[in-house]
Write an enzyme that holds these catalytic residues in place. Structure first.
Site, PDB file in Angstrom:
ATOM      1  N   LYS A  66       0.803  -1.225   0.000  1.00 20.69           N
ATOM      2  CA  LYS A  66       0.000   0.000   0.000  1.00 20.69           C
ATOM      3  C   LYS A  66       0.842   1.285   0.000  1.00 20.69           C
ATOM      4  CE  LYS A  66      -4.285  -1.650   2.112  1.00 20.69           C
ATOM      5  NZ  LYS A  66      -5.287  -1.381   3.138  1.00 20.69           N
ATOM      6  N   ASN A  87      -4.863   1.947  -1.928  1.00 17.46           N
ATOM      7  CA  ASN A  87      -5.384   0.577  -1.967  1.00 17.46           C
ATOM      8  C   ASN A  87      -6.097   0.265  -3.278  1.00 17.46           C
ATOM      9  OD1 ASN A  87      -7.817   1.929  -1.671  1.00 17.46           O
ATOM     10  ND2 ASN A  87      -8.672   0.432  -0.249  1.00 17.46           N
ATOM     11  N   ASP A 102     -10.462   3.213   1.693  1.00 23.39           N
ATOM     12  CA  ASP A 102     -10.750   2.749   3.058  1.00 23.39           C
ATOM     13  C   ASP A 102     -11.507   3.798   3.884  1.00 23.39           C
ATOM     14  OD1 ASP A 102      -9.839   0.143   2.950  1.00 23.39           O
ATOM     15  OD2 ASP A 102      -7.809   0.644   3.576  1.00 23.39           O
ATOM     16  N   GLY A 129      -2.439   1.512   9.679  1.00 24.21           N
ATOM     17  CA  GLY A 129      -3.010   2.008   8.424  1.00 24.21           C
ATOM     18  C   GLY A 129      -4.523   2.144   8.474  1.00 24.21           C
ATOM     19  N   TYR A 219     -13.209  -8.517  10.545  1.00 25.78           N
ATOM     20  CA  TYR A 219     -14.409  -9.221  10.067  1.00 25.78           C
ATOM     21  C   TYR A 219     -14.255 -10.738  10.072  1.00 25.78           C
ATOM     22  CZ  TYR A 219     -11.677  -8.857   5.789  1.00 25.78           C
ATOM     23  OH  TYR A 219     -10.663  -8.906   4.871  1.00 25.78           O
ATOM     24  N   GLY A 240     -17.156  -5.498  10.562  1.00 26.84           N
ATOM     25  CA  GLY A 240     -16.106  -5.073   9.636  1.00 26.84           C
ATOM     26  C   GLY A 240     -16.370  -5.409   8.179  1.00 26.84           C
TER      27      GLY A 240
HETATM   28  N1  LIG Z   1     -12.966  -4.077   7.280  1.00 28.41           N
HETATM   29  C1  LIG Z   1     -12.108  -3.566   6.415  1.00 28.41           C
HETATM   30  O1  LIG Z   1     -12.442  -3.235   5.275  1.00 28.41           O
HETATM   31  C2  LIG Z   1     -10.717  -3.341   6.841  1.00 28.41           C
HETATM   32  C3  LIG Z   1      -9.877  -2.455   6.136  1.00 28.41           C
HETATM   33  C4  LIG Z   1      -8.560  -2.262   6.581  1.00 28.41           C
HETATM   34  C5  LIG Z   1      -8.118  -2.970   7.693  1.00 28.41           C
HETATM   35  N2  LIG Z   1      -8.955  -3.818   8.338  1.00 28.41           N
HETATM   36  C6  LIG Z   1      -8.516  -4.543   9.521  1.00 28.41           C
HETATM   37  O2  LIG Z   1      -8.013  -3.614  10.454  1.00 28.41           O
HETATM   38  C7  LIG Z   1      -7.005  -4.248  11.247  1.00 28.41           C
HETATM   39  C8  LIG Z   1      -5.775  -3.354  11.317  1.00 28.41           C
HETATM   40  O3  LIG Z   1      -5.183  -3.263  10.047  1.00 28.41           O
HETATM   41  P1  LIG Z   1      -3.945  -2.290   9.772  1.00 28.41           P
HETATM   42  O4  LIG Z   1      -3.672  -2.352   8.323  1.00 28.41           O
HETATM   43  O5  LIG Z   1      -4.158  -0.972  10.427  1.00 28.41           O
HETATM   44  O6  LIG Z   1      -2.767  -3.034  10.572  1.00 28.41           O
HETATM   45  P2  LIG Z   1      -1.413  -2.356  11.115  1.00 28.41           P
HETATM   46  O7  LIG Z   1      -1.056  -1.167  10.306  1.00 28.41           O
HETATM   47  O8  LIG Z   1      -0.461  -3.489  11.234  1.00 28.41           O
HETATM   48  O9  LIG Z   1      -1.795  -1.839  12.604  1.00 28.41           O
HETATM   49  C9  LIG Z   1      -2.077  -2.771  13.612  1.00 28.41           C
HETATM   50  C10 LIG Z   1      -2.638  -2.049  14.834  1.00 28.41           C
HETATM   51  O10 LIG Z   1      -3.069  -3.051  15.756  1.00 28.41           O
HETATM   52  C11 LIG Z   1      -2.413  -2.824  17.019  1.00 28.41           C
HETATM   53  N3  LIG Z   1      -2.182  -4.104  17.684  1.00 28.41           N
HETATM   54  C12 LIG Z   1      -1.641  -5.209  17.143  1.00 28.41           C
HETATM   55  N4  LIG Z   1      -1.587  -6.189  18.076  1.00 28.41           N
HETATM   56  C13 LIG Z   1      -2.101  -5.673  19.222  1.00 28.41           C
HETATM   57  C14 LIG Z   1      -2.314  -6.182  20.531  1.00 28.41           C
HETATM   58  N5  LIG Z   1      -2.018  -7.457  20.853  1.00 28.41           N
HETATM   59  N6  LIG Z   1      -2.883  -5.370  21.451  1.00 28.41           N
HETATM   60  C15 LIG Z   1      -3.216  -4.088  21.149  1.00 28.41           C
HETATM   61  N7  LIG Z   1      -3.041  -3.540  19.913  1.00 28.41           N
HETATM   62  C16 LIG Z   1      -2.472  -4.334  18.977  1.00 28.41           C
HETATM   63  C17 LIG Z   1      -1.112  -2.124  16.648  1.00 28.41           C
HETATM   64  O11 LIG Z   1      -0.627  -1.475  17.791  1.00 28.41           O
HETATM   65  P3  LIG Z   1       0.947  -1.111  17.919  1.00 28.41           P
HETATM   66  O12 LIG Z   1       1.122   0.184  17.177  1.00 28.41           O
HETATM   67  O13 LIG Z   1       1.166  -0.999  19.372  1.00 28.41           O
HETATM   68  O14 LIG Z   1       1.726  -2.238  17.281  1.00 28.41           O
HETATM   69  C18 LIG Z   1      -1.612  -1.178  15.548  1.00 28.41           C
HETATM   70  O15 LIG Z   1      -2.272  -0.069  16.106  1.00 28.41           O
HETATM   71  C19 LIG Z   1      -6.740  -5.617  10.610  1.00 28.41           C
HETATM   72  O16 LIG Z   1      -7.430  -6.593  11.348  1.00 28.41           O
HETATM   73  C20 LIG Z   1      -7.343  -5.480   9.234  1.00 28.41           C
HETATM   74  O17 LIG Z   1      -7.804  -6.719   8.703  1.00 28.41           O
HETATM   75  C21 LIG Z   1     -10.232  -4.021   7.938  1.00 28.41           C
END
Ligand SMILES: NC(=O)c1ccc[n+]([C@@H]2O[C@H](COP(=O)([O-])OP(=O)(O)OC[C@H]3O[C@@H](n4cnc5c(N)ncnc54)[C@H](OP(=O)(O)O)[C@@H]3O)[C@@H](O)[C@H]2O)c1
Length: 277
Positions: A66, A87, A102, A129, A219, A240
């Site tokens: 991305k 994206n 998004d 992200g 989701y 989600g």
């Molecule tokens: N529904 C949709 O269309 C959609 C779209 C985009 C993303 N998503 C979902 O959103 C989620 C996040 O995606 P992303 O791209 O933002 O991932 P990312 O950039 O890797 O960010 C992950 C986030 O989760 C936190 N985290 C990870 N493990 C944790 C734990 N054990 N306890 C507390 N916080 C924790 C991280 O905190 P730290 O900074 O402390 O590491 C960070 O804030 C994923 O599950 C993804 O599938 C869904």
């Protein structure tokens, strides 16, 4: 001529996007194919060069491309620049335009679920992200305040600063309950709960006020521990899959010029429910 689309990422084989767009193209009578295309980081620039030559009409872009894809395109939508990630790619002749759907997906999921961003006090869990797109959805939707809580507090601080708007601030987890008591919308955008139905991103003693709308971006499973708890405490919940559906419909709009209806979103959500659980 049949148009060609794909989702590129690594790994990408578990993506729901081929199922989603297969249904959407069939339902809308669009003459197009859509596949999951595994692209390793070192193969990304070749993939984009092939797109420029006509191999792909459009691409969905997922982890880990991305950010890396940005220098390879010809035009960027303003949201790509503000969010810092793309994206969606669309080929316009031999030029490639990049978009981010998004934030639109998050905003439309909230609206579809009956939540109003205008004037709302919003709490966002996470600072990755997905949280970034939630921040811009909330800012552009007219939220009154946006509070970001993250396991790594520095990242919440950095995201609030990057948003560049006084309505946006980082929040210490110890102040969360007090802020939630005065909030309208909670957006869960950490990975907590993903394929882990018992994991919750909230401490056990946090009480969710009934007035809160809770949107969990995770989701898989569709009903996360957070959503189950929110529903039990009388909150409105938005899963989600709604965001996934609406961000995809925005991609479809960039590729075809057609804005799909809420009825199409409902049909897509119903179609994907089984695949997401
Ligand atoms: N529904 C949709 O269309 C959609 C779209 C985009 C993303 N998503 C979902 O959103 C989620 C996040 O995606 P992303 O791209 O933002 O991932 P990312 O950039 O890797 O960010 C992950 C986030 O989760 C936190 N985290 C990870 N493990 C944790 C734990 N054990 N306890 C507390 N916080 C924790 C991280 O905190 P730290 O900074 O402390 O590491 C960070 O804030 C994923 O599950 C993804 O599938 C869904």
């Amino acid at each position: 001529m049949t148009k060609r689309f794909a989702v590129i990422g690594s790994p990408v084989k578990h993506s729901l996007s081929p199922t989603l767009f297969g249904f959407l193209f069939a339902e809308s009578g669009t003459d197009a194919t859509y596949i999951a295309h595994e692209v390793a980081p070192e193969a990304l620039s070749d993939c984009i060069a092939a797109m420029r030559k006509g191999e792909w009409d459009g691409l969905s872009v997922t982890v880990p491309h991305k950010l890396a894809v940005r220098p390879l395109v010809d035009e960027e939508d303003s949201l790509v620049i503000r969010i810092g990630a793309a994206n969606t790619l669309a080929r316009r002749g031999d030029r490639i335009a990049a978009y981010n759907t998004d934030a639109a997906g998050c905003a439309r999921a909230l609206a579809h679920g009956g939540a109003t961003l205008q004037g709302a006090n919003v709490v966002i869990l996470g600072a990755g992200g997905a949280a970034r797109s939630a921040v811009f959805a909330a800012l552009d939707g007219g939220a009154k305040s946006i509070r970001i809580v993250n396991r790594t507090a520095d990242k919440a601080q950095a995201l609030a600063q990057a948003a560049g708007d006084a309505r946006c601030a980082a929040l210490d987890a110890t102040s969360l309950q007090g802020v939630l008591n005065d909030s309208d919308i909670l957006i869960q955008s950490t990975t907590v709960g993903m394929s882990a139905p018992d994991s919750s991103p909230l401490a056990a003693d946090i009480v969710l006020p009934r007035r809160l709308t809770v949107h969990d971006m995770v989701y898989r499973p569709l009903e996360t521990a957070l959503l189950a708890r929110a529903a039990a405490q009388g909150c409105r919940v938005i899963d989600g899959l709604w965001m996934l559906v609406f961000q995809a419909l925005k991609q479809f709009e960039y590729w075809t010029g057609v804005r799909a209806s809420d009825e199409t979103a409902l049909a897509l959500h119903a179609h994907l429910r089984g695949a997401a659980t």
